[in-house]
Write a protein that holds these residues in place. Structure first.
Motif, PDB file in Angstrom:
ATOM      1  N   ASP A 348       0.813  -1.213   0.000  1.00 32.79           N
ATOM      2  CA  ASP A 348       0.000   0.000   0.000  1.00 32.79           C
ATOM      3  C   ASP A 348       0.845   1.260   0.000  1.00 32.79           C
ATOM      4  O   ASP A 348       0.429   2.298  -0.539  1.00 32.79           O
ATOM      5  N   LEU A 374       3.647  -4.208  -6.496  1.00 31.26           N
ATOM      6  CA  LEU A 374       3.226  -5.536  -6.947  1.00 31.26           C
ATOM      7  C   LEU A 374       4.234  -6.613  -6.565  1.00 31.26           C
ATOM      8  O   LEU A 374       3.872  -7.794  -6.444  1.00 31.26           O
ATOM      9  N   SER A 377       2.741  -7.506  -3.404  1.00 29.13           N
ATOM     10  CA  SER A 377       1.362  -7.994  -3.493  1.00 29.13           C
ATOM     11  C   SER A 377       1.035  -8.322  -4.952  1.00 29.13           C
ATOM     12  O   SER A 377       0.281  -7.598  -5.607  1.00 29.13           O
ATOM     13  N   GLU A 379      -0.849 -10.317  -6.459  1.00 29.16           N
ATOM     14  CA  GLU A 379      -2.209 -10.673  -6.869  1.00 29.16           C
ATOM     15  C   GLU A 379      -3.165  -9.481  -6.790  1.00 29.16           C
ATOM     16  O   GLU A 379      -4.387  -9.663  -6.757  1.00 29.16           O
ATOM     17  N   ASP A 380      -2.627  -8.272  -6.772  1.00 33.93           N
ATOM     18  CA  ASP A 380      -3.465  -7.073  -6.781  1.00 33.93           C
ATOM     19  C   ASP A 380      -3.845  -6.750  -8.223  1.00 33.93           C
ATOM     20  O   ASP A 380      -3.091  -6.125  -8.969  1.00 33.93           O
ATOM     21  N   ALA A 383      -3.924  -2.988  -9.435  1.00 30.69           N
ATOM     22  CA  ALA A 383      -2.607  -2.399  -9.669  1.00 30.69           C
ATOM     23  C   ALA A 383      -2.030  -2.875 -11.001  1.00 30.69           C
ATOM     24  O   ALA A 383      -1.440  -2.089 -11.753  1.00 30.69           O
ATOM     25  N   ALA A 418      -3.663 -12.505 -11.086  1.00 33.06           N
ATOM     26  CA  ALA A 418      -4.186 -11.161 -11.309  1.00 33.06           C
ATOM     27  C   ALA A 418      -3.714 -10.612 -12.652  1.00 33.06           C
ATOM     28  O   ALA A 418      -4.491  -9.983 -13.392  1.00 33.06           O
ATOM     29  N   GLU A 454     -12.404  -9.179  -6.772  1.00 35.01           N
ATOM     30  CA  GLU A 454     -11.718  -7.911  -6.532  1.00 35.01           C
ATOM     31  C   GLU A 454     -11.694  -7.063  -7.802  1.00 35.01           C
ATOM     32  O   GLU A 454     -11.819  -5.842  -7.752  1.00 35.01           O
TER      33      GLU A 454
END
Length: 481
Positions: A348, A374, A377, A379-380, A383, A418, A454
């Protein structure tokens, strides 16, 4: 650490007046007689009230009157252990072993010495021996003494073992050992048993503020926020200056989204705490005001928090978010870089930095920040969609190299689902390869349906899920958006 306490929970004859009278005799120079029991009682009282020099004076005097008394020698050995003079304590215990060998507290003292020497196994053997040679009507006193001191030594597993020897009915007679037992249970993760015991304690002692405070902690750990609030409120009703209870109560209100109540509690905490043990309270206050939309006040509080605690990365992050909300993008970049410098594993933080760069029309820096996020994270999906959208101008069909991009990033990031979902979007809407897009999405639906849920919050991506063939796949895997 004293020994030979009175077998009753409280001896009303032993108070500061009594202890001072024994101390006066010890320092008068008149060689006045003092009974051994009075020496022991005064010594224990002085130790309990942290008057250690006075306790030593009383013990020295008692030994001058009762030379060689075994109980006083045991007190001396205990005092030596407390002072970390372990070798001297061992020699003294060896010296009195013949005379004191059948005395339970001789073995208790041996146990403390073993604890201080790091030999828990030997300590357990000594404590067991103390209990085994105790009289039937006195063994609970010995167990409580062992358990209490084990709690002080933070040997919570051992304390639980010994306290568990006592029947549950006994705790109604002894609320203080029950409190220490409950505390030890909480420290070893036996929260349900600890809660049951604390609840029993507050029925007997409804004004036990510490028991209510610990109940608040344990209710919170169990996810019972409302009960936690009630426990902390009861604690502060009993003791209006219980600063830590206000702090924890504020945290609980924060979790419930009751930000005004949280602000009141944090303010009370600052009023009652002699010196804030948690300077981060200013960060919590800033977070509260930020949640309520007062970004200017929130920013001031957060700026104060990072001045007091410059390594508090979450405060730097929230300060950056406040600057973003006020369109102070340069200030946001600075704050967010400080957050990342202190914690580079929070995705974040990078995503917020990307937002600041985007607002400043710095697209290369935006993409770099997004990709760094990324890496933490992968699997965002939102983004990834932003990265692809910024790298390739869909409106102008500037898609040269897009296939190479997907191949490269899937290898670099270990094929995140993602990214595969974003690839399905591109295959469908840009290249018109509906079958390929459907195959890619089916694999995502089969393995990570949460990624699709998501993605549905992004308007452009949600258009993909409205297509006939894609809807069929979603229905096939019973994915409801």
């Amino acid at each position: 650490m004293g020994i030979f306490p009175d077998d009753d929970d409280e001896n009303e004859d032993i108070d500061d007046k009594f202890a001072d009278s024994v101390l006066d005799k010890a320092t008068s120079g008149r060689s006045e007689y003092v009974d051994v029991d009075d020496v022991i009682d005064a010594y224990n009282w002085l130790i309990l009230h942290e008057r250690y020099e006075d306790a030593d004076t009383v013990l020295d005097y008692g030994q001058s009157l009762h030379v060689g008394d075994c109980r006083l020698l045991l007190l001396r050995a205990t005092a030596l252990i407390d002072k970390s003079e372990l070798g001297a304590a061992a020699h003294l215990l060896d010296y009195i072993s013949g005379e004191a060998g059948d005395e339970p507290r001789y073995y208790v003292c041996r146990g403390w010495l073993a604890i201080r020497n790091g030999n828990d196994k030997a300590a357990t053997e000594f404590f067991d021996a103390a209990i085994n040679c105790s009289e039937r009507d006195n063994w609970e006193v010995i167990v409580n003494e062992i358990g209490s001191n084990l709690v002080q030594f933070e040997k919570f597993d051992m304390a639980v073992k010994y306290y568990s020897m006592i029947s549950s009915e006994a705790w109604e007679r002894n609320p203080q050992p029950a409190f220490e037992f409950a505390y030890a249970l909480g420290q070893v993760g036996q929260d349900d048993k600890a809660v049951t015991l604390y609840e029993q304690i507050v029925k007997i002692e409804p004004f036990n503020d510490n028991a209510w405070y610990n109940l608040g902690i344990l209710y919170g750990k169990r996810g019972e926020a409302r009960k936690s609030v009630d426990a902390y409120v009861t604690c502060t009703d009993i003791s209006p200056d219980y600063a830590e209870a206000y702090f924890n109560l504020g945290n609980t209100y924060m979790g419930l989204g009751k930000y005004i109540d949280a602000v009141d509690c944090y303010t009370d905490y600052l009023s009652y705490a002699a010196s804030p043990f948690e300077n981060s309270v200013y960060a919590y206050l800033g977070d509260c005001w930020g949640q309520m939309g007062n970004y200017e006040l929130a920013g001031k509080l957060l700026a104060h928090a990072v001045k007091l605690m410059p390594d508090l990365d979450s405060a730097w992050y929230n300060l950056g978010r406040c600057y973003l909300e006020q369109s102070l993008n340069s200030e946001a970049v600075s704050a967010l870089k400080n957050a990342i410098e202190r914690n580079s594993s929070a995705a974040d933080y990078f995503f917020a930095l990307a937002q600041a760069y985007f607002n400043m029309n710095k697209l290369e820096e935006t993409v770099e920040a997004l990709e760094n996020g990324l890496r933490q994270s992968p699997e965002d999906v939102l983004a990834w969609f932003e990265v692809v959208r910024l790298r390739f101008n869909f409106a102008e069909s500037d898609m040269a190299g897009v296939c190479d991009f997907f191949k490269q990033k899937k290898e670099e990031f270990n094929s995140p689902k993602a990214l595969q979902l974003v690839e399905a979007y591109v295959e469908f809407f840009v290249f018109g390869k509906k079958r390929t897009a459907t195959t890619l999405l089916r694999d995502v639906a089969k393995t990570t349906p949460q990624v699709i849920k998501e993605a549905s919050t992004e308007p452009d991506l949600s258009k993909l899920f409205e297509q006939k063939g894609i809807l069929k796949v979603l229905n096939e895997f019973n994915i409801k958006l």
